[in-house]
Design a protein around this motif. Structure first.
Motif, mmCIF file in Angstrom:
data_model
loop_
_atom_site.group_PDB
_atom_site.id
_atom_site.type_symbol
_atom_site.label_atom_id
_atom_site.label_comp_id
_atom_site.label_asym_id
_atom_site.label_seq_id
_atom_site.Cartn_x
_atom_site.Cartn_y
_atom_site.Cartn_z
ATOM 1 N N CYS A 156 0.938 -1.133 -0.034
ATOM 2 C CA CYS A 156 0.086 -0.056 0.161
ATOM 3 C C CYS A 156 0.906 1.349 0.033
ATOM 4 N N TYR A 193 0.952 3.979 -3.015
ATOM 5 C CA TYR A 193 0.631 5.393 -2.611
ATOM 6 C C TYR A 193 1.782 6.456 -3.171
ATOM 7 N N GLU A 230 1.722 6.103 -7.421
ATOM 8 C CA GLU A 230 0.495 6.205 -8.262
ATOM 9 C C GLU A 230 -0.261 7.322 -7.573
ATOM 10 N N PHE A 231 -0.400 7.754 -6.269
ATOM 11 C CA PHE A 231 -1.361 8.814 -5.868
ATOM 12 C C PHE A 231 -0.435 10.017 -5.359
ATOM 13 N N SER A 259 -11.727 5.008 -12.934
ATOM 14 C CA SER A 259 -11.211 6.048 -12.160
ATOM 15 C C SER A 259 -9.718 5.618 -12.095
ATOM 16 N N LYS A 260 -9.071 6.562 -11.255
ATOM 17 C CA LYS A 260 -7.725 6.505 -10.764
ATOM 18 C C LYS A 260 -7.564 4.961 -10.049
ATOM 19 N N SER A 261 -8.467 4.980 -9.049
ATOM 20 C CA SER A 261 -8.553 3.655 -8.077
ATOM 21 C C SER A 261 -8.696 2.570 -8.976
ATOM 22 N N GLN A 262 -9.576 2.378 -9.848
ATOM 23 C CA GLN A 262 -9.983 1.206 -10.773
ATOM 24 C C GLN A 262 -8.753 0.987 -11.413
ATOM 25 N N THR A 314 -5.447 1.722 -11.045
ATOM 26 C CA THR A 314 -4.687 1.095 -10.054
ATOM 27 C C THR A 314 -4.717 -0.304 -9.762
ATOM 28 N N PHE A 315 -5.715 -0.582 -9.118
ATOM 29 C CA PHE A 315 -6.086 -2.048 -8.568
ATOM 30 C C PHE A 315 -6.451 -3.023 -9.623
#
Length: 392
Positions: free
Chosen positions: A191, A195, A198-199, A287-290, A292-293
């Protein structure tokens, strides 16, 4: 002049490499020469502490003393009166012992004392026909013990042992530490890497974080051990009611040791994913989260697996930090809230006394080398797979 300089540099390179290989070969030869004798399946499956039996054979009405036939075994001293064959031996702790190598079916040692072939006899107190006491000790050897047996009519006390010298408890402790540490460290490290790459914005703050991670990688593990003793041991004493060091405090200590490795390895695997993957996913409305994961992380799984394997190798080989965070008590029963020793700390314990046990230490070292070698081979295979599947 340039050719001479290149030749000189090549010579230094070859000499240095040869010296390194020579040292490695000598080390491996020393370890295998001293430890190969003890390397068997019973070493892995048996307990470290011996089981002790104390019995006597005094009721002469319930057994027969007679002329038991000699099985004629090499190196075995046989008492035809009692039907038992004894042999001088050396145990895994490098101590002289007397081992039972043969028992006649009707021997009092088998029918009354319930001893078995393979047990070690430490001491026997006997009495002859005139009532004189006879004392036989393992340190004097098997031959004097058999000579006393031939004169004895009753045995008032037998102290025998079985097993001992195994590493089952330390092996289980190592497995417990691997599972507990990875359960805590992998989610935190992965995690954190996601972070940072990617974020997080690439600014001075994230630069400082990466610098601190790099610095943490170079801190000696014994410093982490002190942190475990000062912070994690009191924390676990209140949380899980442990007393002093425990596997839980050791796992937390190993977690902070491994986090830099996991974060850096995972982040490098994320960097290897082409930006076109991200752009394509975002262009399709994810989305950004989609992205990434569901896109980036599955493609970085080989790098995460590499980080896992490297972490396992570090856990197996770690000793300095665990001495403070867990303890050095060699135990056969393993619990999360108790002290115990990993394989590496087991070696430290064996070498720390007045009479270091080189043979058992080398046998455990062989097991560690084999495990770490398999882990390293796994890392190589994964790296090769990544190189073949990497998108240019």
């Amino acid at each position: 002049m340039r050719k001479i300089k290149d030749l000189f540099l090549n010579v230094i390179t070859y000499v240095s490499s040869s010296f390194g290989c020579l040292v490695l070969i000598i080390l491996l030869l020393f370890v295998f020469k001293n430890g190969i004798r003890l390397l068997d399946w019973s070493l892995i499956t048996s307990d470290y502490h011996q089981k002790t039996y104390q019995v006597n054979i005094t009721d002469t009405k319930n057994y027969h003393l007679g002329d038991y036939s000699d099985p004629q075994l090499d190196g075995v001293y046989y008492s035809s009166v009692w039907g038992i064959g004894l042999q001088d031996d050396i145990d895994r702790n490098n101590e002289k012992i007397v081992t039972i190598r043969y028992l006649a079916p009707l021997s009092p040692f088998a029918t009354i004392a319930k001893l078995e072939v393979g047990y070690q006899i430490s001491k026997m107190t006997m009495a002859d026909e005139m009532g004189n006491n006879l004392l036989a000790l393992a340190k004097n050897g098997a031959e004097p013990m058999v000579a006393d047996l031939d004169e004895a009519k009753i045995i008032t006390d037998i102290i025998a042992t079985s097993g001992g010298g195994g590493i089952r408890g330390s092996l289980l402790t190592t497995l417990y530490l691997i599972v507990l540490t990875l359960v805590i460290a992998l989610p935190l490290g992965i995690c954190a890497a996601i972070y940072l790459h990617e974020f997080a914005k690439q600014n001075q703050f994230t630069h400082i974080i990466r610098t601190m991670i790099d610095i943490t990688t170079g801190i000696p593990s014994i410093i982490f051990g002190l942190v475990g003793a000062i912070v994690f041991i009191p924390m676990m004493n209140k949380t899980i009611q442990s007393s002093g060091g425990s596997l839980a405090s050791g796992a937390l200590t190993l977690t902070i040791i491994l986090l830099p490795t996991i974060i850096k390895t995972t982040e490098e695997s994320l960097k290897a994913i082409p930006n076109s993957y991200r752009m394509a996913s975002l262009a399709l409305g994810a989305s950004k989260s989609q992205t990434t994961f569901k896109v980036i992380l599955p493609n970085a799984v080989f790098g995460i697996l590499t980080a896992t394997l490297l972490s396992i190798g570090r856990i197996i080989g770690e000793s300095a930090a665990l001495i403070y965070a867990v303890g050095t008590a060699i135990k056969d029963s393993v619990a999360i809230n108790e002290k115990s020793t990993s394989l590496a700390v087991h070696i430290w314990s064996l070498m720390g006394g007045e009479n270091p046990n080189y043979e058992l230490s080398c046998a455990i070292s062989i097991i560690i080398l084999l495990i770490v070698g398999l882990v390293s081979l796994g890392v190589k295979l994964i790296s090769r797979t990544i190189n073949k599947t990497e998108v240019k």
